[in-house]
Design a protein around this motif. Structure first.
Motif, PDB file in Angstrom:
ATOM      1  N   HIS A   1     -14.071  26.717  -4.460  1.00  0.00           N
ATOM      2  CA  HIS A   1     -14.125  27.826  -3.498  1.00  0.00           C
ATOM      3  C   HIS A   1     -14.425  27.314  -2.082  1.00  0.00           C
ATOM      4  O   HIS A   1     -13.843  27.795  -1.105  1.00  0.00           O
ATOM      5  N   LEU A   2     -15.323  26.349  -1.996  1.00  0.00           N
ATOM      6  CA  LEU A   2     -15.626  25.760  -0.694  1.00  0.00           C
ATOM      7  C   LEU A   2     -14.399  25.032  -0.134  1.00  0.00           C
ATOM      8  O   LEU A   2     -14.099  25.130   1.060  1.00  0.00           O
ATOM      9  N   ALA A   3     -13.698  24.313  -1.009  1.00  0.00           N
ATOM     10  CA  ALA A   3     -12.502  23.589  -0.575  1.00  0.00           C
ATOM     11  C   ALA A   3     -11.448  24.543  -0.027  1.00  0.00           C
ATOM     12  O   ALA A   3     -10.849  24.290   1.026  1.00  0.00           O
ATOM     13  N   ALA A   4     -11.235  25.651  -0.716  1.00  0.00           N
ATOM     14  CA  ALA A   4     -10.250  26.629  -0.259  1.00  0.00           C
ATOM     15  C   ALA A   4     -10.678  27.259   1.069  1.00  0.00           C
ATOM     16  O   ALA A   4      -9.857  27.461   1.966  1.00  0.00           O
ATOM     17  N   GLU A   5     -11.945  27.543   1.200  1.00  0.00           N
ATOM     18  CA  GLU A   5     -12.448  28.178   2.422  1.00  0.00           C
ATOM     19  C   GLU A   5     -12.306  27.267   3.646  1.00  0.00           C
ATOM     20  O   GLU A   5     -11.954  27.718   4.738  1.00  0.00           O
ATOM     21  N   PHE A   6     -12.580  25.968   3.459  1.00  0.00           N
ATOM     22  CA  PHE A   6     -12.560  25.045   4.590  1.00  0.00           C
ATOM     23  C   PHE A   6     -11.237  24.287   4.734  1.00  0.00           C
ATOM     24  O   PHE A   6     -11.078  23.495   5.653  1.00  0.00           O
ATOM     25  N   GLY A   7     -10.295  24.512   3.835  1.00  0.00           N
ATOM     26  CA  GLY A   7      -8.984  23.906   3.949  1.00  0.00           C
ATOM     27  C   GLY A   7      -8.934  22.422   3.650  1.00  0.00           C
ATOM     28  O   GLY A   7      -8.152  21.687   4.264  1.00  0.00           O
ATOM     29  N   VAL A   8      -9.780  21.973   2.727  1.00  0.00           N
ATOM     30  CA  VAL A   8      -9.780  20.573   2.307  1.00  0.00           C
ATOM     31  C   VAL A   8      -9.707  20.523   0.782  1.00  0.00           C
ATOM     32  O   VAL A   8      -9.729  21.553   0.115  1.00  0.00           O
ATOM     33  N   THR A   9      -9.655  19.327   0.220  1.00  0.00           N
ATOM     34  CA  THR A   9      -9.562  19.191  -1.233  1.00  0.00           C
ATOM     35  C   THR A   9     -10.937  19.287  -1.890  1.00  0.00           C
ATOM     36  O   THR A   9     -11.970  19.101  -1.229  1.00  0.00           O
ATOM     37  N   THR A  10     -10.930  19.537  -3.183  1.00  0.00           N
ATOM     38  CA  THR A  10     -12.200  19.584  -3.921  1.00  0.00           C
ATOM     39  C   THR A  10     -12.859  18.217  -3.934  1.00  0.00           C
ATOM     40  O   THR A  10     -14.092  18.128  -3.903  1.00  0.00           O
ATOM     41  N   SER A  11     -12.074  17.148  -3.954  1.00  0.00           N
ATOM     42  CA  SER A  11     -12.672  15.806  -3.936  1.00  0.00           C
ATOM     43  C   SER A  11     -13.361  15.538  -2.592  1.00  0.00           C
ATOM     44  O   SER A  11     -14.401  14.869  -2.550  1.00  0.00           O
ATOM     45  N   ALA A  12     -12.811  16.068  -1.510  1.00  0.00           N
ATOM     46  CA  ALA A  12     -13.457  15.919  -0.201  1.00  0.00           C
ATOM     47  C   ALA A  12     -14.801  16.639  -0.185  1.00  0.00           C
ATOM     48  O   ALA A  12     -15.794  16.102   0.319  1.00  0.00           O
ATOM     49  N   ILE A  13     -14.842  17.831  -0.742  1.00  0.00           N
ATOM     50  CA  ILE A  13     -16.100  18.582  -0.821  1.00  0.00           C
ATOM     51  C   ILE A  13     -17.098  17.840  -1.705  1.00  0.00           C
ATOM     52  O   ILE A  13     -18.291  17.750  -1.381  1.00  0.00           O
ATOM     53  N   SER A  14     -16.624  17.275  -2.793  1.00  0.00           N
ATOM     54  CA  SER A  14     -17.489  16.551  -3.716  1.00  0.00           C
ATOM     55  C   SER A  14     -18.192  15.373  -3.044  1.00  0.00           C
ATOM     56  O   SER A  14     -19.403  15.203  -3.177  1.00  0.00           O
ATOM     57  N   VAL A  15     -17.441  14.556  -2.300  1.00  0.00           N
ATOM     58  CA  VAL A  15     -18.068  13.399  -1.658  1.00  0.00           C
ATOM     59  C   VAL A  15     -18.972  13.818  -0.500  1.00  0.00           C
ATOM     60  O   VAL A  15     -19.942  13.123  -0.191  1.00  0.00           O
ATOM     61  N   ILE A  16     -18.690  14.950   0.111  1.00  0.00           N
ATOM     62  CA  ILE A  16     -19.580  15.474   1.158  1.00  0.00           C
ATOM     63  C   ILE A  16     -20.900  15.911   0.547  1.00  0.00           C
ATOM     64  O   ILE A  16     -21.981  15.584   1.054  1.00  0.00           O
ATOM     65  N   VAL A  17     -20.828  16.634  -0.574  1.00  0.00           N
ATOM     66  CA  VAL A  17     -22.034  17.142  -1.241  1.00  0.00           C
ATOM     67  C   VAL A  17     -22.901  15.988  -1.742  1.00  0.00           C
ATOM     68  O   VAL A  17     -24.127  16.027  -1.636  1.00  0.00           O
ATOM     69  N   LYS A  18     -22.258  14.946  -2.261  1.00  0.00           N
ATOM     70  CA  LYS A  18     -22.990  13.784  -2.773  1.00  0.00           C
ATOM     71  C   LYS A  18     -23.578  12.916  -1.666  1.00  0.00           C
ATOM     72  O   LYS A  18     -24.456  12.098  -1.918  1.00  0.00           O
ATOM     73  N   GLY A  19     -23.073  13.072  -0.466  1.00  0.00           N
ATOM     74  CA  GLY A  19     -23.557  12.275   0.650  1.00  0.00           C
ATOM     75  C   GLY A  19     -22.789  10.979   0.844  1.00  0.00           C
ATOM     76  O   GLY A  19     -23.217  10.115   1.603  1.00  0.00           O
ATOM     77  N   ASN A  20     -21.661  10.815   0.170  1.00  0.00           N
ATOM     78  CA  ASN A  20     -20.862   9.603   0.319  1.00  0.00           C
ATOM     79  C   ASN A  20     -20.004   9.636   1.577  1.00  0.00           C
ATOM     80  O   ASN A  20     -19.535   8.603   2.027  1.00  0.00           O
ATOM     81  N   ARG A  21     -19.778  10.795   2.122  1.00  0.00           N
ATOM     82  CA  ARG A  21     -19.064  10.952   3.390  1.00  0.00           C
ATOM     83  C   ARG A  21     -19.947  11.772   4.328  1.00  0.00           C
ATOM     84  O   ARG A  21     -20.820  12.499   3.900  1.00  0.00           O
ATOM     85  N   TRP A  22     -19.686  11.637   5.607  1.00  0.00           N
ATOM     86  CA  TRP A  22     -20.479  12.323   6.629  1.00  0.00           C
ATOM     87  C   TRP A  22     -21.952  11.936   6.479  1.00  0.00           C
ATOM     88  O   TRP A  22     -22.847  12.773   6.504  1.00  0.00           O
ATOM     89  N   ARG A  23     -22.210  10.634   6.341  1.00  0.00           N
ATOM     90  CA  ARG A  23     -23.582  10.143   6.188  1.00  0.00           C
ATOM     91  C   ARG A  23     -24.418  10.359   7.436  1.00  0.00           C
ATOM     92  O   ARG A  23     -25.643  10.328   7.376  1.00  0.00           O
ATOM     93  N   SER A  24     -23.753  10.561   8.563  1.00  0.00           N
ATOM     94  CA  SER A  24     -24.491  10.794   9.802  1.00  0.00           C
ATOM     95  C   SER A  24     -25.212  12.141   9.784  1.00  0.00           C
ATOM     96  O   SER A  24     -26.163  12.343  10.534  1.00  0.00           O
ATOM     97  N   VAL A  25     -24.766  13.043   8.912  1.00  0.00           N
ATOM     98  CA  VAL A  25     -25.428  14.342   8.748  1.00  0.00           C
ATOM     99  C   VAL A  25     -26.361  14.200   7.556  1.00  0.00           C
ATOM    100  O   VAL A  25     -25.908  14.019   6.433  1.00  0.00           O
TER     101      VAL A  25
END
Length: 78
Positions: A41-65
């Motif tokens: 649902h987050l992926a659809a709302e923000f226009g990205v893939t579920t894998s992109a949301i997954s790595v964001i949630v885990k902290g593997n991407r956007w480490r500066s935040v």
């Protein structure tokens, strides 16, 4: 050139192809942590893939935040 510290590529929302902003990352992490939304649902709302949301949630991407738990630890030390 990159090894010498010159012409560093832009990171985060400064990148010309970035689809998300820092405020989006904070919203994604907090909503997922609270259980308000699923990855798809987050992926659809923000226009990205579920894998992109997954790595964001885990902290593997956007480490500066910082992750929510890191922000709480910093707040306790202050």
């Amino acid at each position: 050139m990159h090894k010498k510290g010159r012409a560093k590529p832009p990171r985060g929302e400064a990148h010309p192809h970035a689809k998300l902003k820092v405020s989006d990352i904070e919203s994604i992490r907090s909503r997922y942590a609270s259980g308000d939304a699923q990855l798809k649902h987050l992926a659809a709302e923000f226009g990205v893939t579920t894998s992109a949301i997954s790595v964001i949630v885990k902290g593997n991407r956007w480490r500066s935040v910082p992750l929510q738990s890191e922000r709480e630890r910093v707040g306790q030390k202050a």
